[in-house]
Every structure is written in structure tokens, then in C-alpha cells.
Design a protein around this motif. Structure first.
Motif, PDB file in Angstrom:
ATOM      1  N   PRO A   1     -30.786  -2.209 -36.492  1.00 36.56           N
ATOM      2  CA  PRO A   1     -30.630  -3.860 -36.647  1.00 36.56           C
ATOM      3  C   PRO A   1     -30.729  -3.890 -38.218  1.00 36.56           C
ATOM      4  O   PRO A   1     -29.929  -4.755 -38.690  1.00 36.56           O
ATOM      5  CB  PRO A   1     -31.883  -4.300 -36.046  1.00 36.56           C
ATOM      6  N   ALA A   2     -31.242  -3.195 -39.052  1.00 38.08           N
ATOM      7  CA  ALA A   2     -31.397  -3.385 -40.627  1.00 38.08           C
ATOM      8  C   ALA A   2     -30.030  -3.326 -41.118  1.00 38.08           C
ATOM      9  O   ALA A   2     -29.218  -3.909 -41.891  1.00 38.08           O
ATOM     10  CB  ALA A   2     -32.354  -2.626 -41.218  1.00 38.08           C
ATOM     11  N   THR A   3     -29.416  -2.208 -40.693  1.00 41.60           N
ATOM     12  CA  THR A   3     -27.860  -1.838 -41.003  1.00 41.60           C
ATOM     13  C   THR A   3     -26.954  -2.885 -40.693  1.00 41.60           C
ATOM     14  O   THR A   3     -26.113  -3.344 -41.633  1.00 41.60           O
ATOM     15  CB  THR A   3     -27.595  -0.561 -40.350  1.00 41.60           C
ATOM     16  N   ARG A   4     -27.232  -3.391 -39.444  1.00 37.27           N
ATOM     17  CA  ARG A   4     -26.372  -4.586 -38.966  1.00 37.27           C
ATOM     18  C   ARG A   4     -26.399  -5.657 -39.901  1.00 37.27           C
ATOM     19  O   ARG A   4     -25.404  -6.526 -40.442  1.00 37.27           O
ATOM     20  CB  ARG A   4     -26.552  -4.881 -37.518  1.00 37.27           C
ATOM     21  N   GLY A   5     -27.556  -5.943 -40.376  1.00 35.30           N
ATOM     22  CA  GLY A   5     -27.693  -6.860 -41.193  1.00 35.30           C
ATOM     23  C   GLY A   5     -26.940  -6.911 -42.409  1.00 35.30           C
ATOM     24  O   GLY A   5     -26.244  -7.714 -42.980  1.00 35.30           O
ATOM     25  N   PHE A   6     -27.222  -5.556 -43.001  1.00 35.66           N
ATOM     26  CA  PHE A   6     -26.356  -5.553 -44.179  1.00 35.66           C
ATOM     27  C   PHE A   6     -24.894  -5.752 -44.073  1.00 35.66           C
ATOM     28  O   PHE A   6     -24.485  -6.303 -45.015  1.00 35.66           O
ATOM     29  CB  PHE A   6     -26.492  -3.961 -44.794  1.00 35.66           C
ATOM     30  N   ALA A   7     -24.453  -5.202 -42.796  1.00 36.49           N
ATOM     31  CA  ALA A   7     -22.979  -5.311 -42.584  1.00 36.49           C
ATOM     32  C   ALA A   7     -22.615  -6.716 -42.539  1.00 36.49           C
ATOM     33  O   ALA A   7     -21.401  -7.182 -42.883  1.00 36.49           O
ATOM     34  CB  ALA A   7     -22.607  -4.589 -41.472  1.00 36.49           C
ATOM     35  N   LEU A   8     -23.361  -7.430 -42.014  1.00 36.70           N
ATOM     36  CA  LEU A   8     -23.106  -8.999 -41.698  1.00 36.70           C
ATOM     37  C   LEU A   8     -23.158  -9.617 -43.050  1.00 36.70           C
ATOM     38  O   LEU A   8     -22.114 -10.420 -43.302  1.00 36.70           O
ATOM     39  CB  LEU A   8     -24.143  -9.661 -40.732  1.00 36.70           C
TER      40      LEU A   8
ATOM     41  N   VAL B   1     -32.658 -11.122 -32.969  1.00 37.89           N
ATOM     42  CA  VAL B   1     -33.037 -12.323 -33.563  1.00 37.89           C
ATOM     43  C   VAL B   1     -32.559 -12.560 -34.958  1.00 37.89           C
ATOM     44  O   VAL B   1     -31.991 -13.421 -35.610  1.00 37.89           O
ATOM     45  CB  VAL B   1     -34.372 -12.702 -33.326  1.00 37.89           C
ATOM     46  N   GLU B   2     -32.732 -11.364 -35.763  1.00 41.49           N
ATOM     47  CA  GLU B   2     -32.649 -11.518 -37.175  1.00 41.49           C
ATOM     48  C   GLU B   2     -31.178 -11.688 -37.340  1.00 41.49           C
ATOM     49  O   GLU B   2     -30.636 -12.230 -38.476  1.00 41.49           O
ATOM     50  CB  GLU B   2     -33.087  -9.799 -37.606  1.00 41.49           C
ATOM     51  N   LEU B   3     -30.258 -10.894 -36.749  1.00 43.71           N
ATOM     52  CA  LEU B   3     -28.908 -10.961 -36.754  1.00 43.71           C
ATOM     53  C   LEU B   3     -28.523 -12.628 -36.466  1.00 43.71           C
ATOM     54  O   LEU B   3     -27.477 -12.974 -37.045  1.00 43.71           O
ATOM     55  CB  LEU B   3     -28.190  -9.863 -36.039  1.00 43.71           C
ATOM     56  N   GLN B   4     -28.871 -12.979 -35.391  1.00 44.02           N
ATOM     57  CA  GLN B   4     -28.646 -14.134 -34.925  1.00 44.02           C
ATOM     58  C   GLN B   4     -28.961 -15.191 -36.101  1.00 44.02           C
ATOM     59  O   GLN B   4     -27.865 -16.116 -36.411  1.00 44.02           O
ATOM     60  CB  GLN B   4     -29.347 -14.678 -33.445  1.00 44.02           C
TER      61      GLN B   4
END
Lengths: 156, 703
Positions: free
Chosen positions: B499-506, B536-539
Motif C-alpha cells: 500500500p505504501a508503494t502504491r501511495g508513492f506511485a499515485l 483507505v489511504e489510497l482512496q
């Protein structure tokens, strides 16, 4: 194949240039500048091989002259060192203890010798004696300009 | 006075010029004289005048007015004039000049001259600067010379044919029969030319290659002859008999044996013999061994022979000669992927080469060492590589650090990511190199989370440098906006991404919206997709960014631009946009079932410190007085309040009822001073007791 051969002094003055592919004048000047800068910047006990664009550059210093040869990917760098050495040996045999001044004042002879050793970016003759004999015979022919043409038998 | 002394005299005069200006003066005078001489009738000194001009040309001065003189001299019956004329043609004319066509006829005549030295001049010139048209014209002549002449001419004709084939590949068919028959010559010069010609023909035409495979036994015989015969004075170089010819034959065998079992079998014994018997104490022998190794590794050789070849390279690594160490490493680099285990055996020596004083050797050793890092040897390798990193030359530091990071893999501590990002930010001259390298690492492998996170951050931050394409230290590669977005989307969608990585990518995707021009819509769609993501974080991030697109597009640029260098705030970016929805204010608006409790955000009776260390700016809402007590919900929204006014900074809070259940509080910050303000951050604290069911959004309008 070899792409070009350059001879330049420690101050970067060009003494001989042989281009084995058609190159525009401006490009030639740029390449000469790049080569002299790169090679003269090398430390004394460095390796004799460099990478430049997509070519392999092999250089060797003989007294006050740098000999610089550009090779393509498939060419053998160690053999290139032998090629440079062979050319110096040929010059040495012709001029007798060759030095930079010989090449400056007899540059056209240096070219004639080169043209008996290399051709079209490849080695033309692998025997020292045959190259030497060809040059001698051509020189004799040049002196006897006014006599009739005659054939010289070469061995080999 | 003999004419040639005049040439040397001129050279002497030019060399004695003390300044550049003086030299130019001398040369201008000489050139004027030469020009005048060219215009005159034949005076016996033409070749010397041209030679003078050629010298001047080599010094870098223009000499195009000599081109026609070359043409004239080439047509002269005198050998001395032809010789200089052809030399001039090779130096001053190339296929692009019109004058070059004019010498075609002379060359044609000279190719059938009774003197082999005149023929030689013509052949040499054709092989040097012959255009495609000239080649087409003269090819039949060359073919004739290939068959019926003495060895002096045959060897030159062979190389001339090579040049013709390079210029006009279709003419290869013409030379194939002659090339085949040349292999039975004894003369080394002719043999060498034949091998070069056959190599050229085979490289260009697969059918010709098939035909020439039948010559493998003949080539093997010739090589055996060279390797086993005793001392031959004419061709000996440091104990090796004609290394030039040996290397060319080995190279041809490589092409013939590639992807072909039968041909490879036929040459197996020979290669083993050359590999074991060649003396490598001098460069000539090493050159032959080197070519042998390249051939063995490229054809379908037996495993025993392959091991022998790698061992030769290993021996080269221990050679005193730096050149041999260097080419050994370049060869090992080529085979480290296919013959990994064999190369691993020499890891110790390779790592030792990291300490070599030569920069080229160091660079090769670094690349090879990084390629050899594996799960088994990682501890010792890391030790060596880190030692190297601390003392290596600056131009290799970036490569070493990147390689180490890559090799370290996924087992990286959490602090490493922000620390590395901080390091990258401070090394501003390396931004371009770093983003390129990390992008390439990203598209190869997205399983290492830390690396992917750093790569995404860099792409978001320095995406414009990546898209521009050029970078000094590495080969330029065109990266399009679509490529970059593809890479980031892959990270977003991959099940390997945490999830953290996805956050970076977004976040990186969002930042790119200000750095790219064509694909902003694609970014919008990516961002809105993740607005309904389960995470939730990504959202939260996606909705914030979406809002930034929709309502605050004019601010998107400002908020997405290069972040300030505050270490922690680089991760606080998401907080710098969005809408404030304080759901605790439900109490104030009424309609809540829960018993009224002290609202922790509005109200002077808020629990917790009214001011924290750091100044009164940190608790804007602590000083607010509501007209009503917290027990009774407020029916009217609070008015606009100026909560802070000092040093030109004004902060106002404005409450506005959005809906039955939602209240919007807008914080307006304005700067009335003459200077810019930086490091402006807003932090909102929500006590745990009243954790709102919906995410908290904050809005700041910059003025």
C-alpha cells in the motif's frame, strides 16, 4: 573494420589522418578535437582502450606521437595494438630510427607506407618484408619517371 | 633547386612562424602561389605543389581548390604525379564531391595498367573513397583482377571487393565464386583478404553464409598449419605465426559456427588446440587467445571447451598487463548472464580489481561485481562494494550507489527510503542521471518495494528531466509520457506493490500532471479510478487529488511543484489539499444521537493544551470562543473570525454550512508583507475519542 587512424603530437597537433569512411570536414574536425582531448587527458600508466560513442578507441604513445585507432564493436583491441606497433616498425625501417620530424617533413611517404599496410579499414599485408619491398619498388619507379615502365617481380 | 626541397622548405617556414597570425600569413601567400601554379601549364613541379597543398590541408586550412588538380594529376602518365594525385584524391575528395566522379575513368584505365604499382594506386583509391556509382561501374573489373593477377594485386582487389560489397550489398553475389577459390592460395596477404571478403559476404547474406559453411574444414586446416608449423620469419610476431591472419580466421569461424551444431563440432578440436597451445606472454598471443575465447563462447561448443575459455579469461584477470585485465572483464561482462556459475569462480579476482588504480579497469570491475551479487555472497560483496563506494572516484559514485541499492533488494530498513530521497534531493547535479537509472530499474523489476518507492518519488519529482531524454552519463533513450505513465500504472496495479508503494506511485502520477503536457486526461482518469479504491489511504489521496483537478485546478501547479526540502513534509504532501470536513461539528449542528460531549476542536473548553510548544500559531482554533456552550448545538454557523494577525500573516476562519451533516470551515491565510514566505505547513490534530467515520480533509487557499 577500422574507422579512422590519427597521429598527433603531445600538444595536439595533427600529423596524419586516415579516414576509412566518408566523413564531412566539420565532423572530421570535431572528431579530431574529441580524440586529442580524450587521449591527452589519460594518465601515463592507464589502459590503452577507451569507449567513445559506439566505437572502441585504441591508442598508444610512441616517443612524442600518439597513435589513435578507432574500431568497431567486433574488432579485436589487442590486435589493434599490434597493428599500431606494426605501422611504427614499418616507418622505423623506412626512415631509420623514425622520429616525429620525419613524419612532419615526409608526411606523404608516411601515407604511402600506410596505404601498403592497410586498405579500406582492414589489414592489407601481414608480412613486414613484402610491405617494405613494395615501398622501395614504388620509390624507385618514382625516381625513374622518365624511363619506360617495367615490372618488378615480388616474391610471395 | 630540387622541387621536393621546396616542399620541405615551406614546411620549415610554416613551423618557424611564432604566432598563429604569422602562420596564417605564410600559408595565405603559399596558397596564392600554389593557385597560380595550378593555372599554368605543366612545369614539372605539379606534384610538389599539390603535396604542399595537402600539408596545408592537414594543418586545417581549406584546400578545395586543389580538387581539380588531383583529377588532372591522376590522368598524368607520370607515376610520381599519379601517386600524389591519388593521395590528394583520398584526402580532398569523398563520394559527396562532384569531382570524384571525374576520376572514375582514370581509375578504370589504371586498373588495367601494365604496371602493378599503378593498378595498386587505383585499387587503393577506389577502396578508400569509391562511391556506390563508381563501385557499380568498376565491380566487373575488380572481379577480373580477383581471378587473374599476381598475389600483390589479388590481395588489394579482395579488399576493394570488400568495400564494394559494403557500398552495394547486391554485388556480393558477383564476388562469391572468386572468394571461394581464393581460400586455396598460399600467400598470406591474399588469404587474409579472402577471409575478410568471405566474412563480409556471410554477414550480409544468410544464403551465402550457408554456402560458406562448407569451407569450415579448409579454414580449420589453414589455422592448424599456422599454429603447428615451426618458426616462420616472414610472419612471426612474438612467437605467433601471423596473428593477424589467425584472428581473422577465428572471427570467420565464429560467424560460421554460430547456431550450427555441425560447423561448431568441426571446429571444436581446433579451438581447444589453439586455446591450450598459444603462448600468451605477449600481446600477439593474447590477441589470438582473446579471439578464440570470443569464438568458443559464441558458437555451440562443448561445456568442457566453454569452461576452458572462461578459465583463460580468469587467467587474463591475473595478468600484469592492464589492457589484458580490461578486455578480460569486458568479455566476462558479456557472458556473466549465460555462464554465471563459471564467472562466479573468478569473483575474488574481479573484486580485487576494484582496487586497481586505472579508472577504466575500476569501472569494468564495478559493473562485473554488481552483476555477480547473489543471495549466497551478498554479505561479503556488500562489504567490498561499500568499501569501494567510500573511496571510488566521483564519476563512479552514482553508479556504485545505484548498483548497491539495486543489489540490496527488498531487505531494506524503513528509514532508508526517506534518507535516500533526502540524499538525492541534495545532489542536484545527479538528478538527471538518477531519474534515468531509477526509471530503467523500475521498468525491469517492480518487486523491490524500497527501490520502487524511491523510483516513483524521483519520477514524480524529476519527471521533466526524464522526459527530456538526454543525460550526460548514459546513452540517451527516448522516454515518452505514455511510457512513464505505463510504468507508474503497472506499479499501482501490481499485486506485488505494498500500500505504501502504491501511495508513492499515485502521488508521482499526480505530480507528473504539471510536468507533462499531453496526457493530463490520462492522469485524471487514473486518479479518479483510485477514488473508489478499497485501500483507505489510497482512496483518500485519490479523492484529494481529484478535488485538486476539479475545483482547484489553478492551484494544482503550485501544490505539485518541487516540494520544499523539509524532510518529513515531503511525505505530508497529501495534507496540502482537500476539503475540511469536521464531523465532530455534527454536535454543533444537531441531529446527532450521541450525547453531547465537549467538542474538542471548537470551544475554549477543549481538553488538551490550548497552546503547545512552538508558538501560538500551532493552536489556531484553541483561542476561539463560541457564543454557545458545547452542550447545546449551534444552530447558526460561527462567523468569520480572524484568528491570527502578526508580522504580515493573517489567518481567518470562515464557517459555512454545506449540508445537514456537514460544515465547511475555510482557513484563509494571507501574506501582506513584501517578502515571500516558505515552509508554510498546516497540521490538524483530531483526538482519538472522536475519530470521525469519514476522512478529514483540509483546504488551504494560497493568496
Amino acid at each position: 573494420m577500422m574507422r579512422f587512424l590519427l597521429l598527433f603530437s603531445r600538444q595536439g597537433r595533427l600529423r596524419l589522418q586516415k579516414w576509412f569512411t566518408p566523413t564531412p570536414e566539420r565532423e572530421k574536425k570535431k572528431i579530431i578535437r574529441d580524440m586529442t582531448t580524450m587521449v591527452l587527458a589519460r594518465k601515463p600508466r592507464s589502459c590503452n582502450f577507451l569507449h567513445w560513442r559506439d566505437l572502441k578507441i585504441v591508442y598508444k604513445r610512441y616517443a612524442s606521437l600518439y597513435f589513435c585507432l578507432a574500431l568497431e564493436d567486433q574488432d579485436n583491441e589487442l590486435l589493434a595494438l599490434e597493428i599500431l606497433h606494426r605501422y611504427v616498425e614499418l616507418l622505423d625501417k623506412y626512415f631509420g630510427n623514425v622520429c616525429e620530424l620525419d613524419i612532419i617533413f615526409n608526411f606523404e611517404k608516411a601515407y604511402f607506407i600506410l596505404d601498403e599496410f592497410l586498405m579500406g579499414g582492414e589489414i592489407q599485408e601481414t608480412s613486414k618484408q613484402i610491405v617494405n619491398r613494395s615501398i622501395e619498388a614504388s620509390d624507385m619507379l618514382q625516381e625513374d619517371d622518365n624511363s619506360d615502365w617495367y615490372e618488378v617481380e615480388l616474391f610471395g | 633547386m630540387s622541387p621536393s626541397v621546396r616542399l620541405q622548405e615551406m614546411i620549415r617556414v610554416i613551423r618557424s612562424a611564432r604566432t598563429q597570425g604569422e602562420e596564417r600569413g605564410v600559408i595565405q601567400r603559399e596558397c596564392a602561389a600554389i593557385r597560380a601554379q595550378f593555372r599554368q601549364a605543366d612545369n614539372g613541379g605539379r606534384s610538389h605543389n599539390l603535396a604542399k597543398l595537402l600539408y596545408v590541408h592537414m594543418l586545417g586550412y581549406p584546400a578545395h581548390f586543389g580538387q581539380m588538380e588531383c583529377v588532372r594529376l591522376i590522368a598524368s602518365p607520370r607515376y610520381s604525379e599519379k601517386r600524389v594525385g591519388y593521395l590528394g584524391a583520398m584526402m580532398l575528395l569523398d563520394e559527396k564531391q562532384d569531382a570524384s566522379l571525374l576520376i572514375t575513368n582514370s581509375i578504370k584505365n589504371d586498373l588495367s595498367h601494365s604496371s602493378q604499382y599503378v593498378q595498386s594506386l587505383a585499387l587503393c583509391t577506389l577502396a578508400c573513397m569509391g562511391s556506390a556509382e563508381m563501385c557499380r561501374d568498376l565491380a566487373p573489373e575488380i572481379d577480373r583482377l580477383l581471378r587473374a593477377s599476381n598475389s600483390y594485386i589479388k590481395k588489394k582487389a579482395a579488399l576493394c571487393a570488400v568495400h564494394i560489397v559494403r557500398k552495394v550489398p547486391e554485388l556480393g553475389e558477383l564476388f562469391t565464386p572468386a572468394a571461394r577459390s581464393l581460400l586455396s592460395e598460399k600467400n598470406h596477404g591474399v588469404l587474409h583478404g579472402a577471409v575478410v571478403l568471405i566474412t563480409e559476404l556471410c554477414e550480409r547474406n544468410p544464403e551465402t553464409l550457408e554456402q560458406f559453411r562448407k569451407t569450415v574444414p579448409d579454414l580449420v586446416q589453414i589455422m592448424k598449419g599456422l599454429v603447428t608449423t615451426g618458426y616462420s620469419p616472414e610472419h612471426n610476431v612474438a612467437g605467433i605465426s601471423d596473428p593477424f591472419l589467425q584472428v581473422r580466421i577465428l572471427r570467420l569461424l565464429r560467424i560460421l559456427g554460430r547456431n550450427n551444431d555441425a560447423a561448431s563440432d568441426a571446429m571444436n578440436d581446433l579451438l581447444a588446440q589453439v586455446a591450450t597451445n598459444t603462448d600468451s606472454s605477449k600481446t600477439a598471443g593474447s590477441a589470438v587467445l582473446y579471439e578464440t575465447v570470443l569464438t568458443v563462447m559464441d558458437i555451440k561448443s562443448e561445456s568442457g571447451l566453454r569452461v576452458l575459455a572462461v578459465n583463460i579469461l580468469g587467467r587474463f584477470l591475473l595478468n600484469n598487463d592492464r589492457n589484458i585485465r580490461y578486455i578480460s572483464m569486458t568479455s566476462l561482462q558479456k557472458i556473466v548472464v549465460t555462464d554465471h556459475n563459471a564467472v562466479q569462480r573468478h569473483r575474488g579476482t574481479i573484486v580485487d580489481c576494484l582496487k586497481d588504480p586505472d579508472a577504466s579497469v575500476k569501472r569494468r570491475a564495478l559493473e562485473l561485481s554488481l552483476a555477480l551479487v547473489s543471495a549466497v555472497n551478498i554479505r561479503s560483496m556488500m562489504k567490498e562494494l561499500l568499501l569501494f563506494l567510500s573511496s571510488c572516484p566521483p564519476e563512479l559514485k552514482a553508479q556504485a550507489a545505484c548498483g548497491i541499492f539495486n543489489a540490496a533488494g527488498g531487505d531494506v530498513r524503513d528509514e532508508t527510503v526517506p534518507n535516500l530521497i533526502q540524499l538525492i534531493t541534495t545532489a542536484s547535479d545527479l538528478h538527471c542521471y538518477t531519474v534515468h537509472k531509477l526509471y530503467r530499474a523500475l521498468i525491469t523489476d517492480i518487486s523491490q518495494q524500497s527501490l520502487v518507492q524511491v523510483a516513483c518519488w524521483c519520477i514524480g519529482e524529476y519527471g521533466d528531466l526524464l522526459l527530456r531524454g538526454e543525460c550526460d552519463e548514459i546513452e540517451p533513450v527516448q522516454v515518452s509520457e505514455d511510457d512513464v505513465l505505463d510504468a507508474l500504472e503497472t506499479v499501482l496495479q501490481s499485486h506485488m506493490s505494498s500500500p505504501a508503494t502504491r501511495g508513492f506511485a499515485l502521488t508521482a502520477t499526480m505530480k507528473l500532471s504539471t510536468r507533462i503536457t499531453d496526457n493530463v486526461d490520462r492522469i485524471r482518469s487514473i486518479v479518479s479510478i483510485y477514488g473508489s479504491c478499497i485501500d483507505v489511504e489510497l482512496q483518500q489521496r485519490a479523492v484529494e487529488y481529484n478535488a485538486l483537478f476539479k475545483k482547484y485546478d489553478h492551484m494544482r501547479y503550485a501544490t505539485s511543484c518541487t516540494e520544499n526540502l523539509n524532510k518529513k513534509s515531503s511525505f505530508c504532501f497529501p495534507f496540502v489539499c482537500g476539503l475540511l470536513k469536521v464531523c465532530d461539528l455534527l454536535d454543533l449542528l444537531g441531529g446527532s444521537e450521541e450525547p453531547p460531549q465537549p467538542g474538542p476542536i471548537l470551544g475554549s473548553t477543549a481538553p488538551g493544551p490550548a497552546s503547545t510548544a512552538g508558538g501560538d500559531l500551532l493552536d489556531l482554533l484553541g483561542g476561539l470562543e463560541t457564543p454557545e456552550t458545547p452542550e447545546t448545538p449551534a444552530l447558526t454557523p460561527a462567523p468569520t473570525l480572524t484568528v491570527y494577525e502578526k508580522n504580515g500573516v493573517t489567518l481567518k476562519l470562515h464557517c459555512h454550512k454545506q449540508s445537514e451533516t456537514g460544515l465547511t470551515v475555510t482557513l484563509t491565510a494571507s501574506n501582506s508583507s513584501d517578502w515571500d514566505m516558505s515552509s508554510f505547513t498546516l497540521q490538524a490534530a483530531v483526538p482519538k475519542v472522536r475519530l470521525p467515520p469519514n476522512p478529514v480533509y483540509m483546504l488551504i487557499s494560497h493568496k
